[in-house]
Design an enzyme around this catalytic site. Sequence first.
Site, PDB file in Angstrom:
ATOM      1  N   TYR A 182      81.205  64.584 -38.478  1.00 49.08           N
ATOM      2  CA  TYR A 182      82.296  64.778 -39.446  1.00 49.08           C
ATOM      3  C   TYR A 182      82.691  66.258 -39.524  1.00 49.08           C
ATOM      4  O   TYR A 182      83.865  66.593 -39.633  1.00 49.08           O
ATOM      5  CB  TYR A 182      81.883  64.295 -40.843  1.00 49.08           C
ATOM      6  CG  TYR A 182      81.799  62.797 -40.962  1.00 49.08           C
ATOM      7  CD1 TYR A 182      82.896  62.046 -41.372  1.00 49.08           C
ATOM      8  CD2 TYR A 182      80.618  62.115 -40.673  1.00 49.08           C
ATOM      9  CE1 TYR A 182      82.822  60.666 -41.485  1.00 49.08           C
ATOM     10  CE2 TYR A 182      80.531  60.732 -40.776  1.00 49.08           C
ATOM     11  CZ  TYR A 182      81.636  60.019 -41.179  1.00 49.08           C
ATOM     12  OH  TYR A 182      81.561  58.649 -41.279  1.00 49.08           O
ATOM     13  N   LYS A 189      81.971  55.381 -35.262  1.00 50.73           N
ATOM     14  CA  LYS A 189      81.527  56.677 -34.747  1.00 50.73           C
ATOM     15  C   LYS A 189      80.022  56.762 -34.787  1.00 50.73           C
ATOM     16  O   LYS A 189      79.428  56.092 -35.634  1.00 50.73           O
ATOM     17  CB  LYS A 189      82.136  57.850 -35.529  1.00 50.73           C
ATOM     18  CG  LYS A 189      82.112  57.753 -37.054  1.00 50.73           C
ATOM     19  CD  LYS A 189      80.842  57.521 -37.810  1.00 50.73           C
ATOM     20  CE  LYS A 189      79.728  58.515 -37.704  1.00 50.73           C
ATOM     21  NZ  LYS A 189      78.530  58.131 -38.534  1.00 50.73           N
TER      22      LYS A 189
END
Length: 366
Positions: free
Chosen positions: A220, A135
């Site tokens: 996140y 990511k």
Amino acid sequence: MSQNPRRQFLTHSAALAAAPLLAGLAGRALGQAPARKLGVALCGLGNLSTNQIAPALLKTRNCRLAGIVTGTPSKAEEWKKKYGLADKSVYDYKTMHRMADNKDIDIVYVVTPNSLHLEHALAAAAAGKHVFCEKPMEITVERCQQMLDGLKKAGKMLGVGYRCQFEPNHLECVRLAKEKVLGDVKVIDANFGFAIGDPTQWRLKRELAGGGSLMDVGIYCLQTTRMITGEDPVWINAAEVKTDAVKFKEVDETVMWQTKFPSGVVANCVSTYSANGLAGFRVAASRGWFGLDPAYFYGGNRGRRSDGPEINIPVADQFATELEEFTDAIINKRPTKVPGEMGLQDVKYLTAIYESIKKGRPVSLS
Ligand code: NAD
């Protein structure tokens, strides 16, 4: 390497070392163990590959480290010795295409700076390999789409390294929200940041990182809000604050954003590159609250709920767990829980946050 502040911050060493790999993959049943472990080639041998992913691949049932891609010859030698890799399984970024002839490698795990993910994922796909990509998936929606298209054309699977999608304390919070154990979820607060060191690193360069704290750790918080609500945001409002215009000349330092979800849930999030101590979330519901703090570490995540019980489920190696799920999906020909489409959606929302900062007003997503 142990001086890396990001790593020290994320690693809760005791819990990390002690946690056994949980059977049942954090709530997802695994199929039969494969007759042959799938081979994973790590592309980019930086901090994450060295300290988390390669050690995780020693614990996995479905897959093993079978190759490396590195631009640094001394690392190639070190890794060959340490992990018993054959010469034929060591590549650099220009020779990756030769993997097409290497039957030991089934998957390339892309762990390079954000804006190199596309190039490395497409090279792997062209060599007939599945791709697991760190990511954020890439730095623009268009580049994420190109990656999706490339993998689809090659007929290979694409997964994104969203470890918290398998973290049992996160999954417990998703359960509390879904089953309305403390009533209807109304407001989510999520924050993640760390004080970034070396001013010359790629994370502070727009061309390689695509953005700053938001792209790196804000993602996140965004994931948390999407996991807890099970919804996609319809409206985003954001602002950025810089206290060091030189260090953060090219990327964001601290970003604050609010999102509204279709059910009326609102989220309030902060990502930062200038302070330690923010790594949690709290969910306010109509009859109480629950949350984790820390929530985003590699181990030791735990939390509370307002009706008493602690949330403190042993965390298995999150990298081993995500790789077990991805390889299980390949073996059993089923979709992964963390597909490229999810990575693209997140980049779309991160882009909307930057758009809101630029325009100085809320951005509608519906
Ligand atoms: P790092 O800087 O430690 O490693 C990056 C690697 O890429 C190095 O080996 C470097 O040599 C190589 N590289 C190849 N071309 C490069 C170039 N042009 N410039 C700079 N480096 C180049 O970074 P990292 O912390 O290992 O992060 C790598 C990826 O993993 C990033 O996408 C990051 O967002 C992601 N990440 C994910 C997590 C997680 O918890 N899932 C944690 C950390 C990093």
